[in-house]
Every structure is written in C-alpha cells, then in structure tokens.
Scaffold this active site. Sequence first.
Site, PDB file in Angstrom:
ATOM      1  N   TYR A   1       0.823  -1.212   0.000  1.00  0.00           N
ATOM      2  CA  TYR A   1       0.000   0.000   0.000  1.00  0.00           C
ATOM      3  C   TYR A   1       0.858   1.264   0.000  1.00  0.00           C
ATOM      4  O   TYR A   1       0.439   2.303  -0.502  1.00  0.00           O
ATOM      5  CB  TYR A   1      -0.886   0.044   1.255  1.00  0.00           C
ATOM      6  CG  TYR A   1      -2.215  -0.642   1.126  1.00  0.00           C
ATOM      7  CD1 TYR A   1      -2.291  -1.999   0.827  1.00  0.00           C
ATOM      8  CD2 TYR A   1      -3.392   0.063   1.318  1.00  0.00           C
ATOM      9  CE1 TYR A   1      -3.518  -2.624   0.721  1.00  0.00           C
ATOM     10  CE2 TYR A   1      -4.624  -0.568   1.224  1.00  0.00           C
ATOM     11  CZ  TYR A   1      -4.676  -1.907   0.926  1.00  0.00           C
ATOM     12  OH  TYR A   1      -5.895  -2.520   0.832  1.00  0.00           O
TER      13      TYR A   1
ATOM     14  N   LYS B   1       2.746 -15.324   2.528  1.00  0.00           N
ATOM     15  CA  LYS B   1       2.902 -16.083   1.280  1.00  0.00           C
ATOM     16  C   LYS B   1       4.396 -16.408   1.148  1.00  0.00           C
ATOM     17  O   LYS B   1       5.057 -16.068   0.160  1.00  0.00           O
ATOM     18  CB  LYS B   1       2.360 -15.246   0.109  1.00  0.00           C
ATOM     19  CG  LYS B   1       2.276 -15.953  -1.219  1.00  0.00           C
ATOM     20  CD  LYS B   1       1.196 -17.016  -1.294  1.00  0.00           C
ATOM     21  CE  LYS B   1       1.319 -17.798  -2.597  1.00  0.00           C
ATOM     22  NZ  LYS B   1       0.432 -18.976  -2.641  1.00  0.00           N
TER      23      LYS B   1
ATOM     24  N   ASP C   1      -3.474 -18.189   0.849  1.00  0.00           N
ATOM     25  CA  ASP C   1      -4.502 -18.886   0.058  1.00  0.00           C
ATOM     26  C   ASP C   1      -5.202 -19.943   0.915  1.00  0.00           C
ATOM     27  O   ASP C   1      -6.418 -20.087   0.897  1.00  0.00           O
ATOM     28  CB  ASP C   1      -3.926 -19.475  -1.245  1.00  0.00           C
ATOM     29  CG  ASP C   1      -2.595 -20.188  -1.061  1.00  0.00           C
ATOM     30  OD1 ASP C   1      -2.028 -20.178   0.058  1.00  0.00           O
ATOM     31  OD2 ASP C   1      -2.101 -20.781  -2.045  1.00  0.00           O
TER      32      ASP C   1
ATOM     33  N   ASP D   1      -6.524  -6.776   4.328  1.00  0.00           N
ATOM     34  CA  ASP D   1      -7.665  -6.124   3.679  1.00  0.00           C
ATOM     35  C   ASP D   1      -8.592  -7.183   3.095  1.00  0.00           C
ATOM     36  O   ASP D   1      -9.806  -7.170   3.319  1.00  0.00           O
ATOM     37  CB  ASP D   1      -7.158  -5.184   2.577  1.00  0.00           C
ATOM     38  CG  ASP D   1      -8.306  -4.523   1.826  1.00  0.00           C
ATOM     39  OD1 ASP D   1      -9.226  -4.021   2.496  1.00  0.00           O
ATOM     40  OD2 ASP D   1      -8.287  -4.527   0.579  1.00  0.00           O
TER      41      ASP D   1
ATOM     42  N   ASP E   1     -12.676  -8.755   4.667  1.00  0.00           N
ATOM     43  CA  ASP E   1     -14.005  -8.758   4.022  1.00  0.00           C
ATOM     44  C   ASP E   1     -14.586 -10.171   4.054  1.00  0.00           C
ATOM     45  O   ASP E   1     -15.784 -10.364   4.289  1.00  0.00           O
ATOM     46  CB  ASP E   1     -13.929  -8.280   2.557  1.00  0.00           C
ATOM     47  CG  ASP E   1     -14.044  -6.762   2.422  1.00  0.00           C
ATOM     48  OD1 ASP E   1     -13.585  -6.043   3.343  1.00  0.00           O
ATOM     49  OD2 ASP E   1     -14.574  -6.287   1.393  1.00  0.00           O
TER      50      ASP E   1
HETATM   51  C1  IPM Z   1     -10.430  -0.875   4.053  1.00  0.00           C
HETATM   52  C2  IPM Z   1     -10.543  -0.296   2.657  1.00  0.00           C
HETATM   53  C3  IPM Z   1      -9.321   0.568   2.356  1.00  0.00           C
HETATM   54  C4  IPM Z   1      -8.109  -0.358   2.355  1.00  0.00           C
HETATM   55  C5  IPM Z   1      -9.372   1.366   1.036  1.00  0.00           C
HETATM   56  C6  IPM Z   1     -10.586   2.239   0.955  1.00  0.00           C
HETATM   57  C7  IPM Z   1      -8.138   2.193   0.847  1.00  0.00           C
HETATM   58  O1  IPM Z   1     -10.739  -1.292   1.720  1.00  0.00           O
HETATM   59  O2  IPM Z   1     -10.302  -0.091   5.007  1.00  0.00           O
HETATM   60  O3  IPM Z   1     -10.499  -2.090   4.193  1.00  0.00           O
HETATM   61  O4  IPM Z   1      -7.809  -1.004   1.332  1.00  0.00           O
HETATM   62  O5  IPM Z   1      -7.447  -0.434   3.379  1.00  0.00           O
HETATM   63 MN    MN Z   2     -11.115  -3.251   2.577  1.00  0.00          MN
END
Ligand code: IPM
Ligand code: MN
Length: 355
Positions: free
Chosen positions: A141, A191, A223, A247, A251
């Site tokens: 990042y 990884k 993975d 990240d 999710d």
């Molecule tokens: C998160 C988001 C951010 C990230 C983006 C919006 C930059 O996806 O906070 O998870 O990738 O960290």
């Molecule tokens: Mn995110």
Amino acid sequence: MAKKIVVIPGDGIGKEITDSAVAVLKKADEKYGLGLEYEYHDAGGTAYDKFGVPLPETTLEACKAADGVLFGAVGGDKWDNVEPSLRPEKAILGLRKGLGLYANLRPVKVADALVEYSPLKPELVRGVDLVIVRELVGGIYFGDRCESEIKDGHERAWDLENYSVPEVERITKLAFETAKLRRGKVTSVDKANVLATSRLWRRTVAKVAEGYPDVELGNLYVDNCAMQLAVRPTQFDVIVTGNLFGDILSDEAAVVGGSIGMMPSASIGECTSLYEPIHGSAPDIAGKGIANPMGTVLSAAMLLRYSLHEEEAARAIEKAVDKTLEDGFRTPDLWKEGFTKVGTEEATKVICDRV
Ligand code: IPM
Ligand code: MN
Ligand code: NAD
C-alpha cells in the site's frame, strides 16, 4: 474534562452511518456522563469537491488534537477518474499514515441471533470469535509505485511490496499481547512460499514469539487461510497479517458473521486512534436510508473502550446491538421473512432505546 471526538462522515453512506453512531454515543453519554464533544471534518470525495484535495490539512490536524476519531467511509464512482494521488481513498490512507496507525484490529464475533444469516452453515459459524490484526501503514500500500512506463515497447505499471523488521515486530507484538488477553493463539498469515517479504515476515514473527511462551503460534499461507476461514472459522483466535492480505481476508471474515455492515475496526498507533467500519461507502445503497449502521455503532463502542477507557458504556452499546438483533430487527442486508425490516434511522432508534 470534555472529550473531543472528530467525526469524519466522508462519502456515500458515510453520513448515514456516522449520524447513527453519534446518536448512539449521545444516548450512552446521557446515561454514563461521558462528556463527549463532536467536531465534524471533511475527507474523501466530499473534501475533494470542496477543497481540491481528499485530506485537507485541517482535518488531519484536528484528528491529531482529538481524543478519538470516528470515520465513516470514502470513495465512489464519481471520483473514479480523478488523478490517483487525489482519489478519495487517499484520505483514509493519509490519515492512517499521518496518525501512525500501524495496527488495525478487526474483530469478528458471530452473534447468536445471526448464526442463521451467515452464508456458511450454522454449525460452522456458531462460536466464531476471532480478531484480525492487520498491519496498516506498510507493505504494498505504501511502497514505491509507477502508474505507467514504457518498457520493451509495452506500457506497464508496478507496485513495490516491502516490509522492515521493526515494522513486522511491532505489529506482531501487538498481536501476541492481544492473544494473551484472549485464547492464547496467534496465526500468522503470509505467502512465504513465494515472496521474500513474507519470508522476512515469518522469520520475524518466529523471533517475537520466543518472548511469548504461553501463546501458541501457527503459520498459514494466505490462500490456505482464505479457505480455512470458509471451512473452519472457529479454529482462529488472533490472525496477524500484512496490509494487503489483511484487507482481503477481513471482508471474507466479515461475511462469515452475516454481513459486512456488522464489522467494526479500531486503528491504533502513535497518535489518536481511529475507528471505522471495515466496509466502504456502498454507492449502490447510498442515500436510500437502508445501510446497516451496526459496524459503525460497534466502532464507536471500541472508541469508548480503547481511547476513553469507558468500558461500561462500550459494553452497553454492544449489548444494545445484540439485543436489537435478538428482538428481530434487521436492516435489508440481513432481513429474512419473519423479521422486522428497519432502515438506518429506525435501527438507530431501536439501538438507542436499548442502551
Ligand atoms: C479498508 C478499505 C481501504 C483499504 C481502502 C478504501 C483504501 O478497503 O479499510 O479495508 O484497502 O485499506
Ligand atoms: Mn477493505
Ligand atoms: P463496499 O464495502 O462499499 O460495498 C460492498 C457491498 O457491501 C455493496 O453491495 C454494499 O451495498 C454492501 N455494504 C457495505 N456496507 C454496508 C452496510 N453498512 N449496510 C449494508 N450493506 C453494505 O465496497 P465497494 O463497493 O468495493 O467499494 C465502494 C467504495 O468504497 C470504493 O470507492 C472503495 O474504494 C471504497 N471503500 C472505502 C473504505 C473506507 O473508507 N474505509 C473501505 C472499503 C471500500
């Protein structure tokens, strides 16, 4: 003394969900005498439209001077074509870097009332209680990048992943300290079968682990971890990983708990801590009044706990959210036949009544 909270609604559903969290905080304040004061600041596409930059200096300075920051979300199609360095997402990245927020804690605890809502079978998700400790200011990042160059006659772009030993050490220590207060198990995710940064990560984690003989350490390739989160999520206590893997895995872990709209986070580091749900600005539902505010409300509870040490009030908010679900109230992301469908504002009222 008053406690100053900087609120940054941002874009899309950001205003709806931060309005909700502030309403719940005000309710908790009435009950527990917290002495909270709020100061609103712009960031993201909203700030770009007003000031030409996604993160005005005044916003960052206000955050530095605050006791805690409550952040909504940034981003949206409207700004997809602005220059990369001015994209709305640069606001949250700039805040993380500017406040030295090297650790992002993302807890996933499946409320009993939501066991049936997970895309996974109920018997797999019952009892899930894990926290992802994501490194937040390093890795790919924040490495060097090139948007476009010509090499061997072809256009290319690149992003550089890099980690230093001190960067890995500090996040690993935090993960082990977190595990000590929980079930004593850390899973480090990398990884290392392919990437040099991951091999350094794994070596460094192993060294830090020597100082924590009571905490069990396991390593997984990313993975495999993605698969394990779907086949046996209860095996995890603390997952520690780099910025990009964290990240993506968060999710996935969030929906194990039913909806991404439920998952809060705390970003901590060298200065003021920042609290935000893990989801984005949800442009597809923005302005419709149907966003699930619970991830942001639970982030506000984390703010009370970690930045203001108001454990009782934090717990009251968490219990109010649980009770709201137990009592059958659902925003559309979690709604099923037989339950009471509510929008953001109504859900907020129901939560406030239960604080
Ligand atoms: C998160 C988001 C951010 C990230 C983006 C919006 C930059 O996806 O906070 O998870 O990738 O960290
Ligand atoms: Mn995110
Ligand atoms: P998203 O998280 O915004 O949405 C993904 C899906 O989840 C959508 O269908 C959305 O409607 C749903 N969803 C998200 N939050 C919800 C909530 N509270 N209640 C109900 N449903 C919810 O991810 P995306 O669509 O990939 O990204 C949209 C924008 O948000 C992009 O610009 C992205 O960069 C940005 N983003 C920002 C942050 C942040 O500010 N921290 C985090 C992630 C994404």
